[in-house]
Design a protein around this motif. Structure first.
Motif, PDB file in Angstrom:
ATOM      1  N   PRO A  17       0.780  -1.401  -0.095  1.00 46.78           N
ATOM      2  CA  PRO A  17      -0.049   0.099  -0.034  1.00 46.78           C
ATOM      3  C   PRO A  17       0.862   1.319   0.023  1.00 46.78           C
ATOM      4  O   PRO A  17       0.351   2.379  -0.565  1.00 46.78           O
ATOM      5  CB  PRO A  17      -0.754  -0.027   1.330  1.00 46.78           C
ATOM      6  CG  PRO A  17      -1.047  -1.539   1.292  1.00 46.78           C
ATOM      7  CD  PRO A  17       0.245  -2.281   1.086  1.00 46.78           C
ATOM      8  N   ASP A  18       1.847   1.226   0.721  1.00 47.45           N
ATOM      9  CA  ASP A  18       2.508   2.589   0.676  1.00 47.45           C
ATOM     10  C   ASP A  18       3.104   3.090  -0.721  1.00 47.45           C
ATOM     11  O   ASP A  18       3.456   4.212  -1.003  1.00 47.45           O
ATOM     12  CB  ASP A  18       3.741   2.309   1.604  1.00 47.45           C
ATOM     13  CG  ASP A  18       4.970   1.456   1.295  1.00 47.45           C
ATOM     14  OD1 ASP A  18       4.533   0.263   0.956  1.00 47.45           O
ATOM     15  OD2 ASP A  18       6.140   1.681   1.560  1.00 47.45           O
ATOM     16  N   GLN A  19       3.735   2.077  -1.530  1.00 53.18           N
ATOM     17  CA  GLN A  19       3.940   2.436  -2.929  1.00 53.18           C
ATOM     18  C   GLN A  19       2.824   2.934  -3.666  1.00 53.18           C
ATOM     19  O   GLN A  19       3.013   3.910  -4.412  1.00 53.18           O
ATOM     20  CB  GLN A  19       4.538   1.061  -3.544  1.00 53.18           C
ATOM     21  CG  GLN A  19       6.069   0.890  -2.892  1.00 53.18           C
ATOM     22  CD  GLN A  19       6.566  -0.238  -3.764  1.00 53.18           C
ATOM     23  OE1 GLN A  19       6.678  -0.266  -5.021  1.00 53.18           O
ATOM     24  NE2 GLN A  19       7.651  -0.979  -3.423  1.00 53.18           N
ATOM     25  N   VAL A  20       1.609   2.276  -3.501  1.00 55.17           N
ATOM     26  CA  VAL A  20       0.438   2.742  -4.374  1.00 55.17           C
ATOM     27  C   VAL A  20       0.031   3.893  -3.814  1.00 55.17           C
ATOM     28  O   VAL A  20      -0.033   4.995  -4.674  1.00 55.17           O
ATOM     29  CB  VAL A  20      -0.854   1.791  -4.057  1.00 55.17           C
ATOM     30  CG1 VAL A  20      -2.020   2.409  -4.595  1.00 55.17           C
ATOM     31  CG2 VAL A  20      -0.565   0.313  -4.248  1.00 55.17           C
ATOM     32  N   TRP A  21      -0.012   4.463  -2.634  1.00 52.80           N
ATOM     33  CA  TRP A  21      -0.048   5.658  -1.970  1.00 52.80           C
ATOM     34  C   TRP A  21       0.787   6.664  -2.429  1.00 52.80           C
ATOM     35  O   TRP A  21       0.474   7.759  -2.822  1.00 52.80           O
ATOM     36  CB  TRP A  21       0.043   5.783  -0.469  1.00 52.80           C
ATOM     37  CG  TRP A  21      -0.181   7.114   0.196  1.00 52.80           C
ATOM     38  CD1 TRP A  21       0.805   7.969   0.449  1.00 52.80           C
ATOM     39  CD2 TRP A  21      -1.378   7.683   0.781  1.00 52.80           C
ATOM     40  NE1 TRP A  21       0.478   9.046   1.094  1.00 52.80           N
ATOM     41  CE2 TRP A  21      -1.192   9.004   1.081  1.00 52.80           C
ATOM     42  CE3 TRP A  21      -2.748   7.091   0.555  1.00 52.80           C
ATOM     43  CZ2 TRP A  21      -2.226   9.595   1.649  1.00 52.80           C
ATOM     44  CZ3 TRP A  21      -3.610   7.994   1.028  1.00 52.80           C
ATOM     45  CH2 TRP A  21      -3.447   9.375   1.466  1.00 52.80           C
ATOM     46  N   ASN A  22       2.287   6.457  -2.451  1.00 48.33           N
ATOM     47  CA  ASN A  22       3.058   7.289  -3.138  1.00 48.33           C
ATOM     48  C   ASN A  22       2.756   7.779  -4.618  1.00 48.33           C
ATOM     49  O   ASN A  22       3.187   8.909  -5.031  1.00 48.33           O
ATOM     50  CB  ASN A  22       4.693   6.762  -3.005  1.00 48.33           C
ATOM     51  CG  ASN A  22       4.998   6.955  -1.635  1.00 48.33           C
ATOM     52  OD1 ASN A  22       4.335   7.550  -0.788  1.00 48.33           O
ATOM     53  ND2 ASN A  22       5.998   5.829  -1.145  1.00 48.33           N
ATOM     54  N   ALA A  23       2.281   6.593  -5.294  1.00 47.59           N
ATOM     55  CA  ALA A  23       1.837   6.689  -6.610  1.00 47.59           C
ATOM     56  C   ALA A  23       0.739   7.689  -7.024  1.00 47.59           C
ATOM     57  O   ALA A  23       0.822   8.608  -7.957  1.00 47.59           O
ATOM     58  CB  ALA A  23       1.600   5.516  -7.426  1.00 47.59           C
ATOM     59  N   VAL A  24      -0.292   7.489  -6.055  1.00 44.74           N
ATOM     60  CA  VAL A  24      -1.613   8.638  -6.432  1.00 44.74           C
ATOM     61  C   VAL A  24      -1.606   9.791  -5.546  1.00 44.74           C
ATOM     62  O   VAL A  24      -2.455  10.389  -5.919  1.00 44.74           O
ATOM     63  CB  VAL A  24      -2.898   7.346  -6.012  1.00 44.74           C
ATOM     64  CG1 VAL A  24      -2.830   6.268  -6.982  1.00 44.74           C
ATOM     65  CG2 VAL A  24      -3.131   7.108  -4.541  1.00 44.74           C
ATOM     66  N   ALA A  25      -0.926   9.899  -4.432  1.00 41.40           N
ATOM     67  CA  ALA A  25      -1.279  10.814  -3.555  1.00 41.40           C
ATOM     68  C   ALA A  25      -0.260  11.788  -3.312  1.00 41.40           C
ATOM     69  O   ALA A  25       0.031  12.641  -2.538  1.00 41.40           O
ATOM     70  CB  ALA A  25      -1.557  10.429  -2.221  1.00 41.40           C
TER      71      ALA A  25
END
Length: 252
Positions: A17-25
């Motif tokens: 999740p932290d990598q997804v978060w960095n990509a979208v947020a």
């Protein structure tokens, strides 16, 4: 009466999740798959895309922004991220439009909703490509469009041929792309998306994106994500703009 439109998509992504978060947020993350968008990391923070405001900020699980326009229109973009077994993530992404004003011919509601549906699918695919192949790498976004709208499908068909795509091309095909710029070195790319409205090519250090305009009578455009540190954004944008408009074909 308010008119509403909603798009919801869900996908499992092969990163935590932290990598997804960095990509979208985050601003640097969005450069890798979407477009330039700086984000002030707090509820009430400003977002430099459509004069939007952060309305949800719960890292690394929930992020949402809302933009409003004159005429009673609002657009809310939201992401919800949750962990899945094996270090992967489930992303639920949605957009929600509310229009409380008068919807007239100039608004072109049906065309706008059609655009939104197709663009969401294309960009969500680009997000998965970015996270699978380029996650964490600094990106430069190269964007350009032709000066005039088009309603002629032949314009985009000609662009596809210039990219080396045969009429029977399919996702997974490999082609040699001669990207414009100072090096002029051909690079092998994989077709990762191919439809009437979009072409997506993935190279070893880039996601190349091309957008048709004839379906909605808007300009043909491109939006590339380059993952090489030596990229000169200004010069590369000029080169791709010349290529897109075919102003100096003898130099490409």
């Amino acid at each position: 009466m308010a008119q509403e439109f909603e798009v919801c998509r869900e996908q499992v992504l092969s990163v935590p999740p932290d990598q997804v978060w960095n990509a979208v947020a985050t601003g640097p993350g969005n450069l890798g798959w979407l477009y330039p968008m700086e984000i002030e990391p707090r509820v009430g923070g400003k977002v430099t895309r459509g004069d939007a405001t952060v309305v949800a900020w719960e890292p690394p699980h929930h992020f949402a922004v809302r933009a409003t326009q004159d005429g009673g229109f609002s657009n809310t973009l939201s992401y919800r991220v949750e962990p899945v077994d094996g270090g992967t993530s489930r992303l639920r992404m949605g957009i929600h439009w509310v229009h409380t004003g008068v919807v007239d011919d100039a608004w072109q509601w049906d065309a706008k909703t059609d655009v939104a549906e197709k663009y969401v699918d294309f960009h969500q695919h680009a997000l998965a490509e970015y996270l699978r192949h380029f996650a964490g790498r600094p990106a430069v976004y190269i964007g350009s469009q032709r000066p005039e709208p088009t309603a002629d499908p032949a314009d985009f068909a000609a662009l596809r041929r210039r990219l080396g795509l045969a009429d029977h091309a399919a996702v997974g095909d490999r082609v040699m792309l001669l990207a414009p710029g100072p090096e002029h070195d051909p690079v092998e790319v994989v077709v990762d998306w191919l439809s009437t409205d979009f072409v997506g090519l993935r190279g070893p250090d880039a996601l190349y994106r091309f957008f048709n305009g004839s379906s909605w009578n808007v300009p043909v455009r491109l939006g590339h994500h380059l993952f090489t540190e030596e990229t000169d954004e200004e010069q590369t944008t000029k080169a791709w703009t010349a290529w897109l408009n075919d102003t100096h074909p003898q130099e490409l």
